[in-house]
Enzyme design. Structure first.
Site, PDB file in Angstrom:
ATOM      1  N   ASP A  76     -48.225  -0.906 -20.339  1.00 50.45           N
ATOM      2  CA  ASP A  76     -47.135  -1.235 -19.364  1.00 50.45           C
ATOM      3  C   ASP A  76     -47.672  -2.523 -18.367  1.00 50.45           C
ATOM      4  O   ASP A  76     -48.918  -2.832 -18.438  1.00 50.45           O
ATOM      5  CB  ASP A  76     -46.772  -0.026 -18.350  1.00 50.45           C
ATOM      6  CG  ASP A  76     -45.529  -0.675 -17.744  1.00 50.45           C
ATOM      7  OD1 ASP A  76     -44.826  -1.423 -18.109  1.00 50.45           O
ATOM      8  OD2 ASP A  76     -45.384   0.039 -16.498  1.00 50.45           O
ATOM      9  N   HIS A 130     -45.629  -9.834 -24.642  1.00 50.51           N
ATOM     10  CA  HIS A 130     -45.723  -8.762 -25.682  1.00 50.51           C
ATOM     11  C   HIS A 130     -46.644  -9.161 -26.700  1.00 50.51           C
ATOM     12  O   HIS A 130     -47.380  -8.487 -27.298  1.00 50.51           O
ATOM     13  CB  HIS A 130     -44.356  -8.395 -26.284  1.00 50.51           C
ATOM     14  CG  HIS A 130     -43.309  -7.695 -25.171  1.00 50.51           C
ATOM     15  ND1 HIS A 130     -43.779  -6.715 -24.445  1.00 50.51           N
ATOM     16  CD2 HIS A 130     -42.168  -8.249 -24.933  1.00 50.51           C
ATOM     17  CE1 HIS A 130     -42.636  -6.452 -23.770  1.00 50.51           C
ATOM     18  NE2 HIS A 130     -41.744  -7.307 -23.974  1.00 50.51           N
ATOM     19  N   LEU A 137     -59.627   7.468 -37.984  1.00 52.26           N
ATOM     20  CA  LEU A 137     -58.759   7.421 -36.738  1.00 52.26           C
ATOM     21  C   LEU A 137     -57.330   7.517 -37.220  1.00 52.26           C
ATOM     22  O   LEU A 137     -56.837   6.768 -38.192  1.00 52.26           O
ATOM     23  CB  LEU A 137     -58.767   6.127 -35.883  1.00 52.26           C
ATOM     24  CG  LEU A 137     -57.896   5.958 -34.652  1.00 52.26           C
ATOM     25  CD1 LEU A 137     -58.725   6.735 -33.178  1.00 52.26           C
ATOM     26  CD2 LEU A 137     -57.811   4.324 -34.034  1.00 52.26           C
TER      27      LEU A 137
HETATM   28  C1  FPP Z   1     -44.185  -2.701 -21.581  1.00 52.19           C
HETATM   29  O1  FPP Z   1     -44.531  -4.064 -20.771  1.00 52.19           O
HETATM   30  C2  FPP Z   1     -44.520  -2.919 -22.899  1.00 52.19           C
HETATM   31  C3  FPP Z   1     -43.644  -2.870 -24.031  1.00 52.19           C
HETATM   32  C4  FPP Z   1     -42.222  -2.355 -23.819  1.00 52.19           C
HETATM   33  C5  FPP Z   1     -43.907  -3.155 -25.286  1.00 52.19           C
HETATM   34  C6  FPP Z   1     -45.301  -2.727 -25.712  1.00 52.19           C
HETATM   35  C7  FPP Z   1     -45.623  -3.434 -27.011  1.00 52.19           C
HETATM   36  C8  FPP Z   1     -46.797  -4.123 -27.428  1.00 52.19           C
HETATM   37  C9  FPP Z   1     -48.028  -3.941 -26.249  1.00 52.19           C
HETATM   38  C10 FPP Z   1     -47.062  -5.128 -28.262  1.00 52.19           C
HETATM   39  C11 FPP Z   1     -46.681  -4.827 -29.703  1.00 52.19           C
HETATM   40  C12 FPP Z   1     -47.428  -3.592 -29.912  1.00 52.19           C
HETATM   41  C13 FPP Z   1     -47.410  -2.984 -31.432  1.00 52.19           C
HETATM   42  C14 FPP Z   1     -48.058  -1.882 -31.461  1.00 52.19           C
HETATM   43  C15 FPP Z   1     -46.953  -3.747 -32.614  1.00 52.19           C
HETATM   44  P1  FPP Z   1     -42.979  -4.202 -19.845  1.00 52.19           P
HETATM   45  O2  FPP Z   1     -42.196  -5.368 -20.674  1.00 52.19           O
HETATM   46  O3  FPP Z   1     -42.330  -2.802 -19.578  1.00 52.19           O
HETATM   47  O4  FPP Z   1     -43.574  -4.922 -18.808  1.00 52.19           O
HETATM   48  P2  FPP Z   1     -43.171  -4.982 -17.343  1.00 52.19           P
HETATM   49  O5  FPP Z   1     -43.013  -3.599 -16.770  1.00 52.19           O
HETATM   50  O6  FPP Z   1     -44.170  -5.805 -16.659  1.00 52.19           O
HETATM   51  O7  FPP Z   1     -41.681  -5.624 -17.327  1.00 52.19           O
END
Ligand code: FPP
Length: 241
Positions: free
Chosen positions: A29, A46, A140
């Site tokens: 997050d 991201h 893994l």
């Molecule tokens: C949460 O941050 C994260 C996500 C919704 C997406 C997670 C994706 C990645 C870490 C990158 C890609 C991963 C792979 C496996 C290809 P948020 O957008 O909710 O952050 P915020 O709470 O600060 O808005």
């Protein structure tokens, strides 16, 4: 002490301590906030978060963790602006293209788990191809939870059990916790020992609701793109204590 020295020190202690978590799950997050803090569009957060995915994967291999489960895209994430959803799907395709060989070389077996009915075209192909290419990896197991929701998973498991009862394959009296767990996406791995959540939120956010019943939690205020392998080792080290 440099970051590398600290990382080595922690890894050394982790190896000495024993009682390693077999399965680590992560709620990644804070990508959006990481980008906002730099005046960048959300998708840049991201993109930066992908590096932390690599760090966590490598960290698990080095420490000897057997299963890593990442919450990459929740069912709730479908409600985000269309451009952000598209950017996340594109990022997944890029991840698959970029990391494929490394994942194979490192012996990582990737499974993409969730309700994939809404995912078509190139991202769907990428999911299938990364599973095929990495099948049989021995070091893994990496579960990428995409279009995943814990409640929906429980409903799905109930439907699958009901279907088997209806077909006469299963007796109602034989539905116990094990029979239920066998119908979840995670049927072939043990429940997580350790859940890491970044960005300080104290919520489970519909992640692995059944599987987290006895899991230890490590919550850090760090935003996901700032979460390095050293931090990953700190979480494992803390768990061992
Ligand atoms: C949460 O941050 C994260 C996500 C919704 C997406 C997670 C994706 C990645 C870490 C990158 C890609 C991963 C792979 C496996 C290809 P948020 O957008 O909710 O952050 P915020 O709470 O600060 O808005």
């Amino acid at each position: 002490m440099s970051d590398l020295d600290e990382r080595r020190r922690l890894l050394h202690e982790i190896k000495l301590n024993g009682s390693l978590p077999v399965h680590v799950a992560i709620i990644m997050d804070g990508n959006g906030r990481w980008a906002a803090a730099r005046g960048l569009p959300r998708f840049r957060g991201h993109t930066a978060g992908m590096k932390s995915v690599r760090e966590a994967t490598q960290g698990c291999i080095e420490a000897g963790v057997r299963v890593l489960t990442l919450y990459a895209f929740s069912q709730e994430n479908w409600n985000r602006p269309r451009a952000e959803v598209a950017a996340l799907m594109k990022l997944f395709e890029r991840y698959v293209a970029k990391e494929r060989q490394e994942l194979i070389d490192e012996g990582v077996e990737v499974r993409v788990l969730g309700d994939h009915r809404r995912i078509t075209g190139a991202p769907r192909k990428a999911m299938e191809s990364i599973e095929r290419a990495t099948a049989g990896g021995k070091n893994l197991r990496l579960n990428l939870m995409i279009s995943y929701g814990g409640r929906a998973e429980i409903v799905r498991a109930s439907q699958r059990l009901a279907e088997r009862v209806q077909k006469g394959e299963l007796d109602i009296a034989d539905i116990d916790e094990q029979a239920f767990a066998n119908e979840l996406y995670t049927a072939d791995v043990p429940d997580p020992d350790l859940l890491i959540r970044t960005s300080g939120e104290l919520r489970v956010s519909n992640f692995l609701l059944w599987q987290l019943a006895y899991t230890e939690m490590f919550i850090t205020p760090l935003l996901w793109p700032d979460f390095t392998r050293t931090h990953h080792f700190e979480a494992i080290h803390e768990y061992q204590k």
